[in-house]
Structure formats: C-alpha cells, structure tokens
Design an enzyme around this catalytic site. Structure first.
Site, PDB file in Angstrom:
ATOM      1  N   SER A 131      66.739  -1.547  -1.641  1.00 55.08           N
ATOM      2  CA  SER A 131      65.635  -2.616  -1.906  1.00 55.08           C
ATOM      3  C   SER A 131      65.789  -3.859  -1.215  1.00 55.08           C
ATOM      4  CB  SER A 131      65.823  -2.777  -3.615  1.00 55.08           C
ATOM      5  OG  SER A 131      64.913  -3.761  -3.818  1.00 55.08           O
ATOM      6  N   LYS A 185      67.572   3.375  -8.322  1.00 53.59           N
ATOM      7  CA  LYS A 185      66.507   2.511  -7.518  1.00 53.59           C
ATOM      8  C   LYS A 185      65.210   2.731  -8.258  1.00 53.59           C
ATOM      9  CE  LYS A 185      64.308   0.383  -4.291  1.00 53.59           C
ATOM     10  NZ  LYS A 185      63.500   0.908  -3.589  1.00 53.59           N
ATOM     11  N   HIS A 188      65.062   0.278 -10.939  1.00 53.00           N
ATOM     12  CA  HIS A 188      64.854  -0.976 -10.375  1.00 53.00           C
ATOM     13  C   HIS A 188      63.393  -1.100 -10.166  1.00 53.00           C
ATOM     14  CE1 HIS A 188      64.152  -3.407  -6.683  1.00 53.00           C
ATOM     15  NE2 HIS A 188      65.264  -3.953  -6.922  1.00 53.00           N
ATOM     16  N   ASN A 189      62.765  -0.344  -9.436  1.00 55.88           N
ATOM     17  CA  ASN A 189      61.236  -0.202  -9.066  1.00 55.88           C
ATOM     18  C   ASN A 189      60.593  -0.563 -10.327  1.00 55.88           C
ATOM     19  OD1 ASN A 189      62.268   0.003  -6.314  1.00 55.88           O
ATOM     20  ND2 ASN A 189      60.768   1.013  -5.805  1.00 55.88           N
ATOM     21  N   GLU A 192      60.499  -3.937 -11.550  1.00 53.51           N
ATOM     22  CA  GLU A 192      60.041  -4.743 -10.695  1.00 53.51           C
ATOM     23  C   GLU A 192      58.534  -4.583 -10.959  1.00 53.51           C
ATOM     24  OE1 GLU A 192      60.800  -3.819  -6.519  1.00 53.51           O
ATOM     25  OE2 GLU A 192      58.680  -3.765  -5.791  1.00 53.51           O
ATOM     26  N   TYR A 193      58.104  -3.617 -11.546  1.00 50.29           N
ATOM     27  CA  TYR A 193      56.733  -3.192 -11.845  1.00 50.29           C
ATOM     28  C   TYR A 193      56.289  -4.060 -13.063  1.00 50.29           C
ATOM     29  CZ  TYR A 193      54.841   0.985  -9.249  1.00 50.29           C
ATOM     30  OH  TYR A 193      54.474   1.645  -8.485  1.00 50.29           O
ATOM     31  N   HIS A 465      55.894  19.714 -41.714  1.00 53.44           N
ATOM     32  CA  HIS A 465      57.142  19.117 -40.529  1.00 53.44           C
ATOM     33  C   HIS A 465      58.367  18.735 -40.998  1.00 53.44           C
ATOM     34  CE1 HIS A 465      54.749  19.868 -37.136  1.00 53.44           C
ATOM     35  NE2 HIS A 465      53.512  19.053 -37.650  1.00 53.44           N
TER      36      HIS A 465
HETATM   37  P1  NBP Z   1      57.155   5.013   5.783  1.00 49.50           P
HETATM   38  O1  NBP Z   1      57.535   5.508   4.369  1.00 49.50           O
HETATM   39  O2  NBP Z   1      55.892   4.551   6.258  1.00 49.50           O
HETATM   40  O3  NBP Z   1      57.509   6.187   6.513  1.00 49.50           O
HETATM   41  C1  NBP Z   1      57.332   6.478   7.866  1.00 49.50           C
HETATM   42  C2  NBP Z   1      58.439   7.159   8.751  1.00 49.50           C
HETATM   43  O4  NBP Z   1      58.509   8.595   8.340  1.00 49.50           O
HETATM   44  C3  NBP Z   1      58.203   7.162  10.245  1.00 49.50           C
HETATM   45  O5  NBP Z   1      59.425   6.988  10.926  1.00 49.50           O
HETATM   46  C4  NBP Z   1      57.549   8.520  10.351  1.00 49.50           C
HETATM   47  O6  NBP Z   1      57.527   8.974  11.732  1.00 49.50           O
HETATM   48  C5  NBP Z   1      58.536   9.301   9.430  1.00 49.50           C
HETATM   49  N1  NBP Z   1      57.989  10.626   9.200  1.00 49.50           N
HETATM   50  C6  NBP Z   1      56.907  11.009   8.500  1.00 49.50           C
HETATM   51 BR1  NBP Z   1      55.656   9.875   7.795  1.00 49.50          BR
HETATM   52  N2  NBP Z   1      56.738  12.356   8.299  1.00 49.50           N
HETATM   53  C7  NBP Z   1      57.712  12.934   9.025  1.00 49.50           C
HETATM   54  C8  NBP Z   1      58.130  14.184   9.511  1.00 49.50           C
HETATM   55  N3  NBP Z   1      57.346  15.211   8.788  1.00 49.50           N
HETATM   56  N4  NBP Z   1      58.985  14.491  10.159  1.00 49.50           N
HETATM   57  C9  NBP Z   1      59.811  13.336  10.826  1.00 49.50           C
HETATM   58  N5  NBP Z   1      59.537  11.950  10.402  1.00 49.50           N
HETATM   59  C10 NBP Z   1      58.358  11.574   9.433  1.00 49.50           C
HETATM   60  O7  NBP Z   1      58.344   4.310   6.388  1.00 49.50           O
HETATM   61  P2  NBP Z   1      58.929   2.886   5.495  1.00 49.50           P
HETATM   62  O8  NBP Z   1      57.825   1.919   4.850  1.00 49.50           O
HETATM   63  O9  NBP Z   1      59.900   2.326   6.628  1.00 49.50           O
HETATM   64  O10 NBP Z   1      59.870   3.318   4.411  1.00 49.50           O
HETATM   65  C11 NBP Z   1      61.105   4.316   4.512  1.00 49.50           C
HETATM   66  C12 NBP Z   1      61.439   4.886   3.324  1.00 49.50           C
HETATM   67  O11 NBP Z   1      62.109   3.528   2.532  1.00 49.50           O
HETATM   68  C13 NBP Z   1      60.446   5.408   2.337  1.00 49.50           C
HETATM   69  O12 NBP Z   1      61.035   6.352   1.570  1.00 49.50           O
HETATM   70  C14 NBP Z   1      59.963   3.989   1.431  1.00 49.50           C
HETATM   71  O13 NBP Z   1      59.854   4.651   0.097  1.00 49.50           O
HETATM   72  C15 NBP Z   1      61.378   3.375   1.502  1.00 49.50           C
HETATM   73  N6  NBP Z   1      61.289   1.962   1.133  1.00 49.50           N
HETATM   74  C16 NBP Z   1      60.460   1.079   1.765  1.00 49.50           C
HETATM   75  C17 NBP Z   1      60.274  -0.165   1.191  1.00 49.50           C
HETATM   76  C18 NBP Z   1      59.162  -0.791   2.125  1.00 49.50           C
HETATM   77  O14 NBP Z   1      59.265  -2.228   1.699  1.00 49.50           O
HETATM   78  N7  NBP Z   1      58.418  -0.569   2.862  1.00 49.50           N
HETATM   79  C19 NBP Z   1      61.385  -0.715   0.562  1.00 49.50           C
HETATM   80  C20 NBP Z   1      62.038   0.033  -0.085  1.00 49.50           C
HETATM   81  C21 NBP Z   1      62.328   1.480   0.436  1.00 49.50           C
HETATM   82  P3  NBP Z   1      56.397   8.903  12.819  1.00 49.50           P
HETATM   83  O15 NBP Z   1      56.473   7.568  13.362  1.00 49.50           O
HETATM   84  O16 NBP Z   1      56.476   9.988  13.835  1.00 49.50           O
HETATM   85  O17 NBP Z   1      55.036   8.987  12.065  1.00 49.50           O
END
Ligand code: NBP
Length: 498
Positions: A131, A185, A188-189, A192-193, A465
């Site tokens: 997070s 986590k 936590h989220n 956060e909501y 019941h």
């Molecule tokens: P995203 O959740 O947007 O995922 C994008 C990544 O996943 C890219 O590297 C993409 O590769 C890859 N990907 C996908 Br989509 N499909 C794929 C597949 N079939 N095979 C291999 N790679 C694949 O990225 P993020 O926002 O950085 O979040 C990453 C994780 O962290 C998620 O689970 C998210 O929920 C979690 N998270 C995010 C945040 C936030 O603030 N964003 C905070 C906390 C946790 P590509 O470039 O080839 O499309």
C-alpha cells in the site's frame, strides 16, 4: 560490481512495479525486471532505471536465467487473470526453493489456490499487500506479506529495507500463513473506502449546509491535520480542495464529475464481512455510496421528482445546529469530533473483521503489529493508528476496539459531534450514510436490549424458526394460530408430543 547474478526479479512495469523496482535497487538489492510489452522495459531501462543496478530481460526464459536461485520474484501485474497468465508461463521455468511474491491486490482465495498449486512444485508463494500508491512504492510502502514463514524470512532483509519507516519501526511484518497478507490488504482498502466516504460527507455538510467554498473547506481540513485527525487522507483532502483547474480557474473538485469508481477490494471486504457475520456497516455504506454515485442519470432524473426537506435556514442556522452557542468554532469542533468518532467506529469494525477472519482461518493475526505497519507508507496512515496499536498490544484478546478504555473515552467524548452532524445533515437533506452507520454501530453495540426479540417472534410466527427466552433455557416455538394454541410456549423438543 560483482559478476554474481541477482536473486531478485520483478515482473510488471506499470506504475507500481517501476517504482518498487527503483526502491529495491536504491536500497542495495540489484534486480532484473521483465514486462510483457518489451518496449515498456526498454523505455524504463533507458529512462527512470538508467544508472541504477536494475537490468532487464526481453523474455521470461531470459529473465529466469538471469536470476540466481533461490530466486525472489515479485509480480506487480494486474490482479486476476494476468497473475495466472504470468504464473502459467513462469512456473515451468523455476526451480524448487524459488520464491514468487504477488505484490498486487489479489483476492485472498486466489492467493491460497496459487500457493497450494506452486507448493506442489516446491515453489514458495507469498501473497503480499503493498500500500502507498506510486510514491509509497518508490519511497517506502506498507507491506503485508503472508504465506510460508520460511519464505518471509528469506525476503525479510529486503522488505525491511524498502518499507516505510516510522518511529514504530519498518512498516512490514510477517502477517501469517495462506492468503492472510492479501486479506489484511483487502481490509486496509476497505477501511480506506470508509475514511474517504466519511471525509467526503463532512465536506458535503460544509459545502451544502454551511455554504463554504472549496478553498475555505481546505483550510479547515489543513487545520484538522494538525490535531487528532492528523493523517495522510486529511492532508490529501486539503491539497485536493485547494487545487485550481487551470482551464477554468475554478477549484478542480468543482469540475470533477460526482461519480466515484470502485475496484474489487471494497466489495470483497463486505462479502467477507457477510460470510463471517462480522459487520462492517461503514465500509458497506462507503461502497454503496460509490455505487449510488455512479447512477448519475437516475439521480438527475430523481432530483426533479423526489422532494427533500426545506432547510431550516441558512449557514447561520446550520452553524447553530452544529455548534450550539459556540458559533463557528463550535460548529467546526462538532464536525471534527464527528469525523473522528466515525473513523474510530469504522476502524473498530475493520479490526473486528480481521479478528474474526483470524479465528475462522486460524491465521493468528497480531492486530497490534498490523496497526503498527499501517502507521506509515500506506494510504490510511494516521496518528490514530498508534492508539490502535497500543490497545491491541495491551490486550491482544480485546473483543472490540471500542471496548479499550482509552478508545471508549475518546468515543464518548466525540460522539456528541456525530449526533449533531447527522441531525444537521438530515435537516438539510444531505446524505451521510457513512457517519450514520458509524453512529448506528456504536449505538447498537451499547444496547442491552435490541428489538431483535420482535424479529425473532415474527420469524417464529411465519416460519416456525423458534426462539430463545430471557427467563429460561431451551429452544421454543409458539403455536401462534388457532384455538389449539396452548397458553404456554412449547419447548421444541416437546413439540412432537403436542
Ligand atoms: P496494473 O494493475 O495497471 O497492471 C499493469 C501491468 O500488468 C503491466 O505491467 C501489464 O503489462 C501487466 N499485465 C497485464 Br494488464 N496483463 C498481463 C498478462 N496477461 N501477462 C503479463 N503481464 C500482464 O498496474 P499497477 O497499477 O502498477 O498495479 C499493479 C498491482 O498493484 C495491481 O494488482 C494493483 O491492484 C496493485 N496496486 C496498485 C496501486 C496503485 O496505486 N496503482 C496501489 C496498490 C496496489 P503490459 O505493460 O504488457 O500491459
């Protein structure tokens, strides 16, 4: 630089992965990165990762070959199908003893399934909540790793190094076995909501009943951030409310459409709460509020036919209703108390759900440690978390946060503000489902006598019941209909003879 291959690899170079990789490298752990779309890897290596110890691989076999066993591979890809897609390709390339860490927001049951599947091949799978958004990933997130303990022990030096640091230590701890890291986590989220909804409702009262502008409300939140509400989300709120849209010159919040989105974790929290019969009404209200906000066309239509109350007056009346004779200061003090009280109630709900999950899944969660690792790095970081940490450290078996003597005192001192805020909001027709649910939770918990006796009677009337009695042991059913009804209710075990 030595020729030894690094142990650490990271897959997925979107916003979280690219920043987490920089954090890992900055803290002395060289690593290899891979992204499905190779162009992204190339741009990253030439851009943000230039002149660091980060190297890249164009294919998964090259990526795996570039790592020294036992490998420590962190996945930062989109939760759901992409995680399975990566594992399908990756796992056949790995050796027994390697560790795979899923740092995304995966559903905890998916994590448990994957852990079991990989364990059959001798690969250790760690589901780790991360997070703090992109800045947290870069400068120090809160980390919630769960899975095999011995895998955590291997990872611990790196996780300690990259995690946020507060006066209470690095914001990482071993959460527990199975999917517990992702479960924590998820909660936590959910919390956060709840926090965001409660803040938004307080903003709405100031905007609608007190007639304040966004910059004026920003000043109130900024002031509150110096007091008992001090937290990242209050700080963010003040900054957001101050931000001016370049195009129109108006506060940007005034031009942002009022339809909020939600991803999986809020809904999953509620589903789990229902499954474990451990209610989280404020998180529920927050997710529902987002869903209702999304029904914008319906709201516009309804606004023309559904009649709200006539506000009892203008801003002066609203101030008087909130703060009594103490004027504006009293009104803001009431709103501050209301927000604080509601937040305490909401956290009590979330922590109770964690306790329920810990018992049901035998995770042995340390709730004090969980509060501690949320004191920094993550989105819900707040001074108040130190109180939660202390409460569960003093009494690990605390049945509900609101029963801790200090938290109970804080709630009793602030609940009046919540009551006044809700009355004011209702009088102006402002929906405050989060604040109301937080107060209802509190008022429900402190009742010795709830009207559930009537519900039980109704259930027995139409569905046989059965019910328990207050004056004697046993399970009872009343023959509600007809002349044959006996004067006395009948214990069910005797019904067969009636
Ligand atoms: P995203 O959740 O947007 O995922 C994008 C990544 O996943 C890219 O590297 C993409 O590769 C890859 N990907 C996908 Br989509 N499909 C794929 C597949 N079939 N095979 C291999 N790679 C694949 O990225 P993020 O926002 O950085 O979040 C990453 C994780 O962290 C998620 O689970 C998210 O929920 C979690 N998270 C995010 C945040 C936030 O603030 N964003 C905070 C906390 C946790 P590509 O470039 O080839 O499309």
């Amino acid at each position: 630089m030595s020729d030894a291959k690094p142990h650490v690899g990271l897959i997925g170079l979107a916003v979280m992965g690219e920043n987490l990789a920089l954090n890992i490298a900055r803290n002395g752990f060289p690593l290899v990165v891979y992204n499905r779309t190779t162009l992204r890897t190339e741009e990253y290596l030439a851009g943000p990762a230039a002149n660091t110890s980060i190297t890249g691989a164009a294919t998964l076999p090259e990526f795996v070959a570039a790592l020294e066993p036992p490998r420590q591979i962190i996945l930062m890809v989109k939760a759901g199908v992409p995680v399975d897609a990566v594992l399908t390709e990756l796992v056949p390339l790995l050796d027994p003893g390697d560790i795979v860490v899923d740092g995304g927001n995966s559903y905890f049951r998916d994590t448990e399934r994957r852990e079991a599947e990989l364990a059959r091949q001798g690969i250790r799978y760690v589901g780790m909540g991360v997070s703090g958004g992109e800045l947290g990933a870069l400068w120090g997130p809160s980390l919630m790793p769960g899975g095999p303990r011995e895998a955590y022990d291997v990872l611990e030096p790196m996780l300690m190094a990259i995690a946020a640091k507060t006066r209470y230590g690095p914001c990482v701890t071993y959460i527990g076995p199975g999917g517990s890291g992702h479960y924590v986590k998820m909660i936590h989220n959910g919390i956060e909501y709840g926090d965001m909804q409660l803040i938004a409702e307080t903003y709405d009262i100031m905007r609608t009943a007190l007639g304040m502008s966004a910059p004026e409300i920003a000043e109130v939140f900024a002031r509150w951030n110096g007091g008992k509400l001090a937290s990242y989300l209050i700080e963010v709120t003040a900054e957001v409310l101050r931000f001016v849209d370049e195009e129109t010159g108006r506060p940007i919040v005034d031009v942002i459409l009022d339809a909020a989105e939600q991803k999986g974790t809020g809904r999953w929290t509620i589903e789990s709460a229902m499954e474990l019969s451990s209610p989280v009404p404020t998180i529920d209200a927050a997710v529902t509020a987002r869903n209702l906000s999304g029904l914008r066309a319906l709201r516009v239509e309804a606004s023309e036919v559904l009649i709200g109350p006539t506000p009892p007056g203008g801003a002066d009346e609203a101030r008087a209703m909130l703060g009594g004779d103490s004027g504006a200061d009293g009104a803001f003090a009431a709103l501050e108390s209301s927000l604080y009280f509601s937040k305490v109630s909401s956290y009590a709900q979330g922590m109770s759900l964690l306790a329920a999950a810990s018992i049901t899944y035998d995770w042995k969660l340390n709730l004090s440690e969980i509060a501690r690792i949320w004191t920094g790095g993550c989105i819900i970081r707040a001074d108040f978390l130190a109180d939660i940490m202390r409460a569960y450290r003093d009494n690990p078996k605390l049945t509900n946060l609101l029963l801790d003597a200090d938290i109970a005192r804080q709630s009793d001192e602030t609940v009046g503000g919540a009551r006044r805020s809700i009355v004011a909001a209702r009088s102006w027709g402002i929906p405050v489902p989060g604040t109301s649910s937080a107060l209802d939770y509190f008022d429900t918990l402190r009742q010795i006598s709830l009207p559930a006796n009537l519900v039980q009677a109704q259930r027995d009337y139409f569905g046989a019941h059965t019910y328990l009695r207050t004056d004697r042991d046993g399970i009872f059913h009343t023959l509600w209909h007809g002349a044959e009804q006996p004067a006395e209710p009948v214990p069910v075990q005797e019904l067969a003879d009636v």
